[in-house]
Write a protein that holds these residues in place. Structure first.
Motif, PDB file in Angstrom:
ATOM      1  N   MET A  77      22.571-139.617-103.756  1.00  0.00           N
ATOM      2  CA  MET A  77      23.465-138.419-103.626  1.00  0.00           C
ATOM      3  C   MET A  77      23.365-137.701-102.290  1.00  0.00           C
ATOM      4  O   MET A  77      24.389-137.285-101.671  1.00  0.00           O
ATOM      5  CB  MET A  77      22.950-137.474-104.715  1.00  0.00           C
ATOM      6  CG  MET A  77      23.860-136.113-104.665  1.00  0.00           C
ATOM      7  SD  MET A  77      25.635-136.441-105.031  1.00  0.00           S
ATOM      8  CE  MET A  77      25.656-136.126-106.828  1.00  0.00           C
ATOM      9  N   ALA A  78      21.922-137.673-101.632  1.00  0.00           N
ATOM     10  CA  ALA A  78      21.814-137.048-100.665  1.00  0.00           C
ATOM     11  C   ALA A  78      22.583-137.758 -99.286  1.00  0.00           C
ATOM     12  O   ALA A  78      23.212-137.226 -98.455  1.00  0.00           O
ATOM     13  CB  ALA A  78      20.198-136.943-100.214  1.00  0.00           C
ATOM     14  N   VAL A  79      22.138-138.919 -99.276  1.00  0.00           N
ATOM     15  CA  VAL A  79      22.778-139.911 -98.327  1.00  0.00           C
ATOM     16  C   VAL A  79      24.583-139.800 -98.505  1.00  0.00           C
ATOM     17  O   VAL A  79      25.128-139.881 -97.455  1.00  0.00           O
ATOM     18  CB  VAL A  79      22.347-141.177 -98.533  1.00  0.00           C
ATOM     19  CG1 VAL A  79      22.931-142.332 -97.455  1.00  0.00           C
ATOM     20  CG2 VAL A  79      20.873-141.498 -97.958  1.00  0.00           C
ATOM     21  N   THR A  80      25.164-139.938 -99.538  1.00  0.00           N
ATOM     22  CA  THR A  80      26.347-140.019 -99.781  1.00  0.00           C
ATOM     23  C   THR A  80      27.115-138.558 -99.417  1.00  0.00           C
ATOM     24  O   THR A  80      28.048-138.619 -98.749  1.00  0.00           O
ATOM     25  CB  THR A  80      26.983-140.463-101.172  1.00  0.00           C
ATOM     26  OG1 THR A  80      28.477-140.729-101.082  1.00  0.00           O
ATOM     27  CG2 THR A  80      26.790-139.464-102.170  1.00  0.00           C
ATOM     28  N   CYS A  81      26.468-137.487 -99.736  1.00  0.00           N
ATOM     29  CA  CYS A  81      26.827-136.124 -99.316  1.00  0.00           C
ATOM     30  C   CYS A  81      26.670-136.157 -97.746  1.00  0.00           C
ATOM     31  O   CYS A  81      27.842-135.669 -96.994  1.00  0.00           O
ATOM     32  CB  CYS A  81      26.141-134.976 -99.955  1.00  0.00           C
ATOM     33  SG  CYS A  81      26.453-135.007-101.466  1.00  0.00           S
ATOM     34  N   ALA A  82      25.850-136.658 -97.294  1.00  0.00           N
ATOM     35  CA  ALA A  82      25.568-136.212 -95.757  1.00  0.00           C
ATOM     36  C   ALA A  82      26.607-137.239 -94.992  1.00  0.00           C
ATOM     37  O   ALA A  82      27.164-136.750 -94.007  1.00  0.00           O
ATOM     38  CB  ALA A  82      24.123-136.637 -95.439  1.00  0.00           C
ATOM     39  N   THR A  83      26.524-138.320 -95.211  1.00  0.00           N
ATOM     40  CA  THR A  83      27.512-139.485 -94.435  1.00  0.00           C
ATOM     41  C   THR A  83      28.941-139.054 -94.672  1.00  0.00           C
ATOM     42  O   THR A  83      29.950-139.157 -94.013  1.00  0.00           O
ATOM     43  CB  THR A  83      27.246-140.761 -94.931  1.00  0.00           C
ATOM     44  OG1 THR A  83      27.267-141.023 -96.274  1.00  0.00           O
ATOM     45  CG2 THR A  83      25.901-141.199 -94.367  1.00  0.00           C
ATOM     46  N   SER A  84      29.133-138.815 -95.886  1.00  0.00           N
ATOM     47  CA  SER A  84      30.777-138.594 -96.399  1.00  0.00           C
ATOM     48  C   SER A  84      31.233-137.331 -95.813  1.00  0.00           C
ATOM     49  O   SER A  84      32.307-137.339 -95.068  1.00  0.00           O
ATOM     50  CB  SER A  84      31.049-138.578 -97.895  1.00  0.00           C
ATOM     51  OG  SER A  84      30.733-139.842 -98.352  1.00  0.00           O
ATOM     52  N   LEU A  85      30.506-136.222 -95.730  1.00  0.00           N
ATOM     53  CA  LEU A  85      30.728-134.938 -95.142  1.00  0.00           C
ATOM     54  C   LEU A  85      30.867-134.973 -93.639  1.00  0.00           C
ATOM     55  O   LEU A  85      31.900-134.439 -92.960  1.00  0.00           O
ATOM     56  CB  LEU A  85      29.749-133.796 -95.685  1.00  0.00           C
ATOM     57  CG  LEU A  85      30.103-133.508 -97.152  1.00  0.00           C
ATOM     58  CD1 LEU A  85      29.120-132.497 -97.504  1.00  0.00           C
ATOM     59  CD2 LEU A  85      31.354-133.189 -97.662  1.00  0.00           C
TER      60      LEU A  85
END
Length: 310
Positions: A247-255
């Protein structure tokens, strides 16, 4: 070794490199990462190395087959594009007949490996992805419709699903999320390429969105697809397939990717440079997510949507 021997050695090396080139190794490598991610997500730490490597090799050969045949189909439009005009099917270094036989052979071996070592569902998805890419996309949609990218995105999303289904043998919500997630990712990735390769696509008369309907509309679609991709990616941890790290990685990269896409609306921005950045970060994003979902799996039981017996 005499000069004649050296010459023959150089010719053999050149011929081998040509056969490697038609398989598009960069695409194969990207698919290897995603199929491994899907496989390890489904395996949940209980990894059958034989199954994993045969799945990866089999799927890679299927992808190599599709790319080889695509080179044969696209040789006329490749000749009009600066990026592709030196492909061996355009220059004649390899004959179309030779590449077709090579591509078909790779496909037979690849599908055979998948059929022997995996299961019916994994083979089915590999076959559908192959037919969509070679048949629907390459032969028709790429040349005739602005929706070609959308159709092609499905075949590009198949590898992680094949890896996932090779382990589970069923189509559950996790596999569906992977299919949708990777399909959505393909769209801004491909539109960014079409923007910084705009002149190539226009010269070949390929109706990608930036050429057919303008860069302004393509920029909007890039932003919208990245936003939806971010939401769909978050479904994996929300549904219990991955944990907080994903969740942390997907939020950081996607945003970050979304913020980068929005910079395309700045006044006076160099669109070529911006599109290359969006494209480059798309690869960073999907690689990071593939690696993280392989490591941050959750040991929960999911309900299958579709099961096929091997």
């Amino acid at each position: 070794m005499n000069s004649q021997g050296l010459s023959m050695s150089a010719k053999l090396k050149s011929r081998l490199q040509a056969y490697v080139q038609v398989t598009k190794p960069g695409i194969i490598m990207g698919n290897l990462i995603s199929v491994a991610g899907g496989f390890l997500l489904a395996a949940k730490g209980n990894v059958d190395l034989t199954l994993m490597f045969t799945t990866m090799i089999g799927l890679s050969l299927v992808v190599a087959s599709g790319c080889s045949i695509n080179n044969c189909i696209d040789r006329d439009i490749d000749a009009k594009m600066k990026r592709t005009r030196n492909r061996v099917t355009v220059t004649g270094e390899l004959s179309v007949r030779a590449v077709m036989i090579y591509g078909i052979s790779l496909g037979i071996i690849g599908f055979s490996l998948l059929g022997i070592f995996t299961n019916s569902l994994a083979v089915l998805f590999a076959a559908i992805g192959y037919l969509v890419y070679v048949g629907v996309y390459s032969l028709y949609m790429k040349r005739h419709s602005v929706y070609g990218t959308l159709v092609g995105s499905f075949s590009g999303a198949v590898p992680p699903v094949v890896g996932y289904c090779a382990v589970r043998g069923e189509m559950d919500a996790g596999a569906a999320i992977l299919l949708l997630m990777f399909s959505l990712w393909q769209m801004p990735h491909s539109y960014a390429i079409a923007i910084f390769r705009f002149n190539d696509y226009a010269a070949a008369n390929i109706p990608v969105l930036p050429v057919a309907e303008g860069i302004t509309k393509a920029k909007l679609h890039i932003v919208l697809y990245i936003a939806v991709f971010a939401l769909v990616s978050a479904l994996l941890p929300l549904a219990g397939y991955t944990g907080i790290a994903f969740m942390a990685v997907t939020c950081a990269t996607s945003l970050w990717w979304l913020a980068m896409a929005l910079r395309g609306y700045r006044h006076g921005i160099n669109l070529q440079s911006w599109a290359r950045q969006v494209f480059g970060f798309s690869i960073v994003t999907i690689t990071a997510l593939s690696v993280t979902m392989a490591l941050d799996f959750q040991l929960v039981t999911q309900t299958p949507l579709l099961t096929l017996v091997q």
